[in-house]
Design a protein around this motif. Sequence first.
Motif, PDB file in Angstrom:
ATOM      1  N   GLY A  87       0.795  -1.226   0.000  1.00 23.18           N
ATOM      2  CA  GLY A  87       0.000   0.000   0.000  1.00 23.18           C
ATOM      3  C   GLY A  87       0.828   1.277   0.000  1.00 23.18           C
ATOM      4  O   GLY A  87       0.401   2.303   0.533  1.00 23.18           O
ATOM      5  N   VAL A  88       2.002   1.220  -0.595  1.00 24.63           N
ATOM      6  CA  VAL A  88       2.868   2.404  -0.679  1.00 24.63           C
ATOM      7  C   VAL A  88       2.184   3.482  -1.517  1.00 24.63           C
ATOM      8  O   VAL A  88       1.586   3.188  -2.561  1.00 24.63           O
ATOM      9  CB  VAL A  88       4.234   2.023  -1.293  1.00 24.63           C
ATOM     10  CG1 VAL A  88       5.067   3.272  -1.605  1.00 24.63           C
ATOM     11  CG2 VAL A  88       4.993   1.096  -0.357  1.00 24.63           C
ATOM     12  N   GLY A  89       2.273   4.740  -1.074  1.00 26.91           N
ATOM     13  CA  GLY A  89       1.554   5.815  -1.743  1.00 26.91           C
ATOM     14  C   GLY A  89       2.383   6.688  -2.658  1.00 26.91           C
ATOM     15  O   GLY A  89       1.826   7.551  -3.354  1.00 26.91           O
ATOM     16  N   HIS A  90       3.706   6.496  -2.694  1.00 23.82           N
ATOM     17  CA  HIS A  90       4.552   7.371  -3.526  1.00 23.82           C
ATOM     18  C   HIS A  90       5.851   6.635  -3.839  1.00 23.82           C
ATOM     19  O   HIS A  90       6.578   6.220  -2.947  1.00 23.82           O
ATOM     20  CB  HIS A  90       4.848   8.677  -2.772  1.00 23.82           C
ATOM     21  CG  HIS A  90       5.525   9.728  -3.600  1.00 23.82           C
ATOM     22  ND1 HIS A  90       5.963  10.918  -3.047  1.00 23.82           N
ATOM     23  CD2 HIS A  90       5.849   9.795  -4.931  1.00 23.82           C
ATOM     24  CE1 HIS A  90       6.526  11.672  -3.993  1.00 23.82           C
ATOM     25  NE2 HIS A  90       6.470  11.008  -5.133  1.00 23.82           N
ATOM     26  N   HIS A  91       6.124   6.461  -5.126  1.00 23.84           N
ATOM     27  CA  HIS A  91       7.368   5.835  -5.589  1.00 23.84           C
ATOM     28  C   HIS A  91       8.215   6.915  -6.255  1.00 23.84           C
ATOM     29  O   HIS A  91       7.774   7.558  -7.218  1.00 23.84           O
ATOM     30  CB  HIS A  91       7.070   4.712  -6.589  1.00 23.84           C
ATOM     31  CG  HIS A  91       8.289   4.045  -7.131  1.00 23.84           C
ATOM     32  ND1 HIS A  91       8.770   2.849  -6.638  1.00 23.84           N
ATOM     33  CD2 HIS A  91       9.135   4.397  -8.134  1.00 23.84           C
ATOM     34  CE1 HIS A  91       9.853   2.500  -7.312  1.00 23.84           C
ATOM     35  NE2 HIS A  91      10.089   3.428  -8.227  1.00 23.84           N
ATOM     36  N   VAL A  92       9.412   7.133  -5.731  1.00 23.59           N
ATOM     37  CA  VAL A  92      10.341   8.118  -6.286  1.00 23.59           C
ATOM     38  C   VAL A  92      11.529   7.369  -6.867  1.00 23.59           C
ATOM     39  O   VAL A  92      12.092   6.484  -6.210  1.00 23.59           O
ATOM     40  CB  VAL A  92      10.827   9.106  -5.203  1.00 23.59           C
ATOM     41  CG1 VAL A  92      11.759  10.156  -5.813  1.00 23.59           C
ATOM     42  CG2 VAL A  92       9.648   9.767  -4.499  1.00 23.59           C
ATOM     43  N   ALA A  93      11.908   7.694  -8.098  1.00 26.73           N
ATOM     44  CA  ALA A  93      13.033   7.008  -8.735  1.00 26.73           C
ATOM     45  C   ALA A  93      14.020   8.021  -9.294  1.00 26.73           C
ATOM     46  O   ALA A  93      13.631   9.044  -9.869  1.00 26.73           O
ATOM     47  CB  ALA A  93      12.555   6.082  -9.844  1.00 26.73           C
ATOM     48  N   LEU A  94      15.293   7.717  -9.154  1.00 22.40           N
ATOM     49  CA  LEU A  94      16.356   8.551  -9.710  1.00 22.40           C
ATOM     50  C   LEU A  94      16.744   8.013 -11.082  1.00 22.40           C
ATOM     51  O   LEU A  94      17.072   6.838 -11.234  1.00 22.40           O
ATOM     52  CB  LEU A  94      17.572   8.540  -8.785  1.00 22.40           C
ATOM     53  CG  LEU A  94      18.768   9.399  -9.210  1.00 22.40           C
ATOM     54  CD1 LEU A  94      18.382  10.867  -9.305  1.00 22.40           C
ATOM     55  CD2 LEU A  94      19.920   9.211  -8.231  1.00 22.40           C
ATOM     56  N   SER A  95      16.694   8.892 -12.092  1.00 24.60           N
ATOM     57  CA  SER A  95      17.048   8.504 -13.445  1.00 24.60           C
ATOM     58  C   SER A  95      18.077   9.502 -14.002  1.00 24.60           C
ATOM     59  O   SER A  95      18.726  10.217 -13.236  1.00 24.60           O
ATOM     60  CB  SER A  95      15.796   8.428 -14.326  1.00 24.60           C
ATOM     61  OG  SER A  95      16.081   7.826 -15.576  1.00 24.60           O
ATOM     62  N   VAL A  96      18.216   9.553 -15.320  1.00 29.87           N
ATOM     63  CA  VAL A  96      19.311  10.297 -15.946  1.00 29.87           C
ATOM     64  C   VAL A  96      18.764  11.271 -16.994  1.00 29.87           C
ATOM     65  O   VAL A  96      17.968  10.883 -17.857  1.00 29.87           O
ATOM     66  CB  VAL A  96      20.313   9.336 -16.627  1.00 29.87           C
ATOM     67  CG1 VAL A  96      21.493  10.110 -17.204  1.00 29.87           C
ATOM     68  CG2 VAL A  96      20.792   8.266 -15.653  1.00 29.87           C
ATOM     69  N   VAL A  97      19.208  12.518 -16.926  1.00 31.36           N
ATOM     70  CA  VAL A  97      18.868  13.507 -17.953  1.00 31.36           C
ATOM     71  C   VAL A  97      19.349  13.009 -19.320  1.00 31.36           C
ATOM     72  O   VAL A  97      20.478  12.539 -19.455  1.00 31.36           O
ATOM     73  CB  VAL A  97      19.508  14.869 -17.627  1.00 31.36           C
ATOM     74  CG1 VAL A  97      19.490  15.791 -18.846  1.00 31.36           C
ATOM     75  CG2 VAL A  97      18.796  15.535 -16.455  1.00 31.36           C
ATOM     76  N   GLY A  98      18.486  13.092 -20.314  1.00 35.16           N
ATOM     77  CA  GLY A  98      18.855  12.693 -21.664  1.00 35.16           C
ATOM     78  C   GLY A  98      18.748  11.214 -21.939  1.00 35.16           C
ATOM     79  O   GLY A  98      19.132  10.755 -23.020  1.00 35.16           O
ATOM     80  N   ALA A  99      18.202  10.446 -21.000  1.00 34.92           N
ATOM     81  CA  ALA A  99      18.125   8.995 -21.198  1.00 34.92           C
ATOM     82  C   ALA A  99      17.374   8.631 -22.468  1.00 34.92           C
ATOM     83  O   ALA A  99      17.705   7.655 -23.146  1.00 34.92           O
ATOM     84  CB  ALA A  99      17.466   8.338 -19.986  1.00 34.92           C
ATOM     85  N   ASP A 100      16.359   9.415 -22.808  1.00 34.94           N
ATOM     86  CA  ASP A 100      15.549   9.133 -23.997  1.00 34.94           C
ATOM     87  C   ASP A 100      16.186   9.644 -25.280  1.00 34.94           C
ATOM     88  O   ASP A 100      15.679   9.379 -26.374  1.00 34.94           O
ATOM     89  CB  ASP A 100      14.162   9.742 -23.840  1.00 34.94           C
ATOM     90  CG  ASP A 100      14.203  11.226 -23.495  1.00 34.94           C
ATOM     91  OD1 ASP A 100      15.209  11.677 -22.906  1.00 34.94           O
ATOM     92  OD2 ASP A 100      13.235  11.939 -23.809  1.00 34.94           O
ATOM     93  N   LEU A 101      17.299  10.366 -25.171  1.00 31.88           N
ATOM     94  CA  LEU A 101      17.939  10.954 -26.346  1.00 31.88           C
ATOM     95  C   LEU A 101      19.159  10.169 -26.815  1.00 31.88           C
ATOM     96  O   LEU A 101      19.745  10.509 -27.843  1.00 31.88           O
ATOM     97  CB  LEU A 101      18.358  12.404 -26.037  1.00 31.88           C
ATOM     98  CG  LEU A 101      17.233  13.352 -25.618  1.00 31.88           C
ATOM     99  CD1 LEU A 101      17.804  14.725 -25.294  1.00 31.88           C
ATOM    100  CD2 LEU A 101      16.166  13.440 -26.693  1.00 31.88           C
ATOM    101  N   LEU A 102      19.550   9.137 -26.072  1.00 35.34           N
ATOM    102  CA  LEU A 102      20.758   8.367 -26.400  1.00 35.34           C
ATOM    103  C   LEU A 102      20.434   6.875 -26.480  1.00 35.34           C
ATOM    104  O   LEU A 102      20.895   6.074 -25.658  1.00 35.34           O
ATOM    105  CB  LEU A 102      21.855   8.628 -25.358  1.00 35.34           C
ATOM    106  CG  LEU A 102      22.353  10.069 -25.275  1.00 35.34           C
ATOM    107  CD1 LEU A 102      23.256  10.252 -24.073  1.00 35.34           C
ATOM    108  CD2 LEU A 102      23.072  10.465 -26.550  1.00 35.34           C
ATOM    109  N   PRO A 103      19.644   6.465 -27.476  1.00 35.51           N
ATOM    110  CA  PRO A 103      19.211   5.060 -27.556  1.00 35.51           C
ATOM    111  C   PRO A 103      20.342   4.083 -27.848  1.00 35.51           C
ATOM    112  O   PRO A 103      20.155   2.882 -27.680  1.00 35.51           O
ATOM    113  CB  PRO A 103      18.185   5.082 -28.701  1.00 35.51           C
ATOM    114  CG  PRO A 103      18.581   6.260 -29.532  1.00 35.51           C
ATOM    115  CD  PRO A 103      19.070   7.286 -28.557  1.00 35.51           C
ATOM    116  N   ASP A 104      21.507   4.569 -28.274  1.00 36.14           N
ATOM    117  CA  ASP A 104      22.630   3.659 -28.520  1.00 36.14           C
ATOM    118  C   ASP A 104      23.299   3.210 -27.236  1.00 36.14           C
ATOM    119  O   ASP A 104      24.144   2.307 -27.257  1.00 36.14           O
ATOM    120  CB  ASP A 104      23.677   4.341 -29.410  1.00 36.14           C
ATOM    121  CG  ASP A 104      23.187   4.545 -30.833  1.00 36.14           C
ATOM    122  OD1 ASP A 104      22.223   3.846 -31.230  1.00 36.14           O
ATOM    123  OD2 ASP A 104      23.752   5.387 -31.548  1.00 36.14           O
TER     124      ASP A 104
END
Length: 250
Positions: A87-104
């Motif tokens: 029943g967790v109410g908030h999931h926070v995740a750390l990701s990376v700027v530009g992840a969607d711009l570097l598909p290679d």
Amino acid sequence: MKFVVIGGTGLIGSKLVTLLGEQGDEVVAASPKTGVDTLTGEGLAETLSGASVVVDVSNSPSFEADAVLEFFRTSTRNLLAAEVEAGVGHHVALSVVGADLLPDSGYLRAKIVQERLIEKSSIPFSIVRATQFFEFVPSIADAATEYGAVRMPPVDFQPIASDDVVRALGEIAVGPPLNGRVEIAGPERFRMDEFFRSALGAWGDAREVVTDPHGRYFGAEPGEHSLVPRNGALLGGIRYTDWPARTVRR
């Protein structure tokens, strides 16, 4: 409130555990070192019991493309399923700027898989995309070294201090879910090759920094603006030139 920090014994996680704990909340540092393994699910149910917020700052032990994809896909699925049960109410995740711009980049493709799993979950969420940490500058230089020279592309670069990342995560974790993404970056923008030329000089590192338009980052050739945030990003307050550890090669 009870917070669970996945990856809570690492660079970002340990600082976040301290910050949240100073505010008087119950905080659990969850990692294989503390008996919680998101890949196998070991310890997840017990640790998440009664948790209001989960912050995932964990990272793959291997950056090899297949291994990192397996890590983020499996660990995120296991974690989200356990959060639904708890029943967790908030999931926070750390990701990376530009992840969607570097598909290679195999690593960044895996981060996008992680983000999409979070978005498809029923749990309210906040995804925090950060630029490169000051602490990782030496390892970025090492990864770009070929035959004794550091090959860096002439693209925009806006690194951030880990302390600023932790402060942003702490503020977002105690607030309402964004149900979207926010980007965070350092207060200064550089050209990547020039930044590393200066950084190596500060360490007393004799390696030459070569400007290479085809220089790679996480296995991909970045575009001029693919490593820096879009408009509306949160900016940290610590300048690289004021960061005490900048002259120490880690």
